[in-house]
Every structure is written in structure tokens, then in C-alpha cells.
Scaffold this motif. Sequence first.
Motif, short mmCIF file in Angstrom:
data_model
loop_
_atom_site.label_atom_id
_atom_site.label_comp_id
_atom_site.label_asym_id
_atom_site.label_seq_id
_atom_site.Cartn_x
_atom_site.Cartn_y
_atom_site.Cartn_z
N VAL A 1 0.85 -1.21 0.00
CA VAL A 1 0.00 0.00 0.00
C VAL A 1 0.88 1.25 0.00
O VAL A 1 0.66 2.18 -0.77
CB VAL A 1 -0.95 0.00 1.22
CG1 VAL A 1 -1.71 1.32 1.33
CG2 VAL A 1 -1.94 -1.15 1.12
N ILE A 2 1.93 1.24 0.85
CA ILE A 2 2.80 2.42 0.95
C ILE A 2 3.47 2.71 -0.39
O ILE A 2 3.44 3.85 -0.87
CB ILE A 2 3.87 2.22 2.05
CG1 ILE A 2 3.20 2.23 3.44
CG2 ILE A 2 4.94 3.31 2.00
CD1 ILE A 2 4.11 1.82 4.57
N THR A 3 4.07 1.71 -1.01
CA THR A 3 4.78 1.96 -2.27
C THR A 3 3.81 2.37 -3.38
O THR A 3 4.16 3.12 -4.27
CB THR A 3 5.58 0.72 -2.74
OG1 THR A 3 4.69 -0.38 -2.83
CG2 THR A 3 6.71 0.40 -1.80
N SER A 4 2.58 1.88 -3.30
CA SER A 4 1.60 2.24 -4.33
C SER A 4 1.13 3.68 -4.18
O SER A 4 1.01 4.41 -5.16
CB SER A 4 0.38 1.31 -4.25
OG SER A 4 0.79 -0.02 -4.34
N VAL A 5 0.87 4.08 -2.95
CA VAL A 5 0.35 5.43 -2.70
C VAL A 5 1.42 6.50 -2.95
O VAL A 5 1.11 7.63 -3.32
CB VAL A 5 -0.18 5.50 -1.24
CG1 VAL A 5 -0.48 6.91 -0.81
CG2 VAL A 5 -1.44 4.64 -1.10
N LEU A 6 2.68 6.11 -2.79
CA LEU A 6 3.78 7.08 -2.81
C LEU A 6 3.89 7.87 -4.13
O LEU A 6 4.02 9.10 -4.12
CB LEU A 6 5.10 6.34 -2.55
CG LEU A 6 6.14 7.10 -1.75
CD1 LEU A 6 5.58 7.57 -0.43
CD2 LEU A 6 7.37 6.24 -1.55
N ALA A 7 3.80 7.17 -5.27
CA ALA A 7 3.98 7.85 -6.56
C ALA A 7 2.93 8.94 -6.74
O ALA A 7 3.24 10.06 -7.18
CB ALA A 7 3.90 6.84 -7.69
N VAL A 8 1.68 8.64 -6.41
CA VAL A 8 0.60 9.62 -6.57
C VAL A 8 0.77 10.76 -5.56
O VAL A 8 0.58 11.93 -5.88
CB VAL A 8 -0.78 8.94 -6.42
CG1 VAL A 8 -1.89 9.98 -6.49
CG2 VAL A 8 -0.97 7.92 -7.51
#
Lengths: 209, 277
Positions: free
Chosen positions: A43-50
Motif C-alpha cells: 500500500v505504501i509503495t503504491s500510494v507514494l507515486a501519486v
Amino acid sequence: MRGLLLKDLIMLKKQMFFLLIAVVSFSMASVFGNVWSIAMVSVITSVLAVNFMIQERINGWGQYSAVLPCGRKKFVTSKYLFNFLLKLMELVIFAIDCAGAYFLHGELAESTVAMLIGSFVMGNLYTIFLLPLAFKISDNTVILIINMVIGGLIGGFIALLAENLTDIIRVMVDISSKPFFPYAVIISVCLLYVISWGISVKIYEKKDL
Amino acid sequence: MNAIEVKNLTKTYKDFALENLTLTLPKGCIMGLIGENGAGKSTAIKLILGITHPDSGSINIFGKKPAPELKQKIGVVFDEIGIPPEFNIREINSIMRSSFDNWRNDVFSGYIRKFNLPEKKPFKSFSKGMKMKLGIAIALSHDAELLILDEPTSGLDPVVRDEIVDIFNDFTRDENHSILISSHIVSDLEKMCDYIAFLHNGRLMLCEEKDRLLEQYGFINTTADILRELDESAVIGKKSNRWGIEAIVDREKIPHTFDVKPITIEDLFVFMVKEEN
């Protein structure tokens, strides 16, 4: 484009301390038995780019980057490449986690593997759908809400996954015994990424910054 | 060759429209875009830079359609520099070095020293003047031939403004270098520009060589009756005061018997806008 990518990496480095604390905590928790907590890394790595995209819009980098000699297509590509790097990091963390679990318990539980694959696929799907939206929607609050809602949904889905783990493992073992399965997953995810990138490029090239 | 050629550029928003903007900036010249806040200066600059897309019209930079590679030759300064707040100058230098083919570390370091900017402090700790100086240092460190500056002196104290104007004047000593600069601080532009373009409510009121404007127009002090007798097109703007009427006139369109005093670009701008309103 190297400059754009470098900017994101420097931003990542600046937030690395807090990220490391979060990632190490969740990884440790999963190694010691709380299997679903590894999904939080995804979840953390996914949310980070946005989140980085929202931050740069707030501080005006989105507009300033348009005066750099790279063009909008490369700007979009840099965001997808950055996301790809984040996903690679996630895989490394998963690998370390698996090694830790194996070292501690003498075996790798099916539940851990199922959780890792599930959260990795979900994390990628999240990025595939959310990046075009982040390029399309100019309102930072709206995109932040969407980011949090979808992030929450993924979290909820993973919790659900954890509750019904035995059934899911049975289904996954059944499917994964078919030889085409890993290839089908990899090709599907790659294809979706290419489609997502194409849509983002089209959206961003037409957009007034 | 012209540095910038803009023809019939139009962009419509819900509450504002830039209409049929046509202007040409010859190579080696400085053009000042003058207009009050909301006149369309920033919109024009964003269109030229491709940050926003025009509804119609054409833009050529160095005789070519705008393309990302052309930005190697363009230095840009906005009134708000969009650098991430936690970045320091060393990090910004690395990013720019990776972005521009002709990035010159020595030139950038030279400006950083000249402007006395701290290399290790984060951008967010910079004052408005320091941020602007950093923006200018970036714009001048990749062998740009064209500078596009949107309100680069707004919010700065007069000493810093004067320093910055000197830097731009130095830049145009090379005959291949051109500047398009927008500002509502007309006095700054008057010091440095060869061409002046007036924007008002999204329309270009005039675009002319500065010296020609100063030659062509002048002040007269007269009475309302005498003013009425003059050719209507000769009077650009007028203002009543307790001694009569102060008017800006076209010298060629009034009798030589008038005592015409010189004007400043600021006078011309203020009178024209008031007349238009």
C-alpha cells in the motif's frame, strides 16, 4: 528525463527515514506471524507515486517541469519509471521478508506467499488505475481523497483476504498449478501498465498546466 | 531571424479571454509585456512556453514550432519558482545538470556565489529575493539564447530589482540573446526594453519600439475647449486637474504650436488604460 527521475529519487531519499521505519515495522510484524501486515508495504509503495505528484503540484514543480527540455510524454514516462522502481523496492523487501520468515520458522508458509502475491498484484492494479486519474484531475483534494479511498479499499480487501486465507490459498494453489499462470499474470500486468501509460500520456499532452 | 513570433493567439477561459495576440520579438532585443494584474501577461507567456494550449493562433520560437528540444535554448523565470521546498541548491544543480545538455556548473556556481545564496539550506528557507535569484541563476546557466521572464521583479526591494535588471542587460550584450519580460512595474521595463507591448483586458493595445513611443507621444497641458478642437485620434488619454487638462497626444497629429513635454512609458500606459476603462 533523467532530471525528472532524479528529482523523484531525491524526494524519496528525503522521506526515506519515515518510510524505512514504516516498512521495517510492517515487515517485522509479518515475519513474526501477523501475515497481513506485509500488505501495508505494498500500500505504501503504491500510494507514494501519486502522493509525490500531489506534492509537486502544490509546490509548483508540475508547471516548472514544463519548461525543462523533456516534453510531457517523458514527464509521464518518468512517473511510471519511478513507480516501477518503487515496485522493485517492494519486491526486494518481500524477498527479505520471505528469507526472514524462512529463517525463523524453517519453512515458508503458504499464507505468506499468498499474501505477498495478492498484495503485489493489488498494489500494481491500484497504480495502473490511479496514475491516469492523477494526471486527469487537477484538484489536489479530489485526487487525495480518491488516493485515500482506493488505498483504504485495498487495505480492506487485504484484511478480507487475510480472513479467508485458507479458501483463497486453495484456489490459488489450484490455479498456480497450471503452467501458464505466472506468465498470464506478468503479461496482463505489463499490458495494463502500457495501456495506463498511453492513457496518461494522452491526458497530460492535452492538459493546461 | 525573430526569437518569438506570435500570430492571432487566442485563449478563452470562463472569466477571461486573451484575444488575437500578435507580437514579434526580434533576435537580440528585449520586449516588455506591460499590463495591470489580470491583463493576460502570464497567460501569454504560458501559451508561448506550451504550458497551456491556445484555442487558435500560431507560435514560432527561433523560426520553429515549439518543441521540447527548443527549451534547451530558453531560460524561464516565473514569479513563483516551482522548486520542491525541501531541496537545496546542490540537489537542484544535480537535477538541472541531468535535464539540460549545456548545463554549465561553473556558471551556476558563479551566480550562486555572486548572489550569496546558501548551498545547503532548503529552498523553503529562502526569502522571495533569494528564490528569484536562484530562478535567474538556473535560467542563465544552460547557454540560453532566449529568456522568458514572468514578473521576475515583483515583490523585490528596489536594490535587488536594480541588480536583476543589470544582469538582464548584461545578458543582452550578446546580439543573439533576447528577452521577453512581463511586469506591472513599468519603470523596470523602461530601463531595459527595446520594445514595449501593452496588454489590457486580454487585448494588445500596442506593440512598438520604446524609443519610437517616447518620440511619438508627449504631454500637453491645455483646456477642455482647446482639447475638443484637436483631432480625436491625436488624444491618447487625458486627466483633469485643477489647472485644466493634462493629455497625452500623438505629436504628429497636433499643431506644432503646442508645447509638448516628454512622457515616460509609465505615463503612457496609465493614461491609455484609464482612457480605455
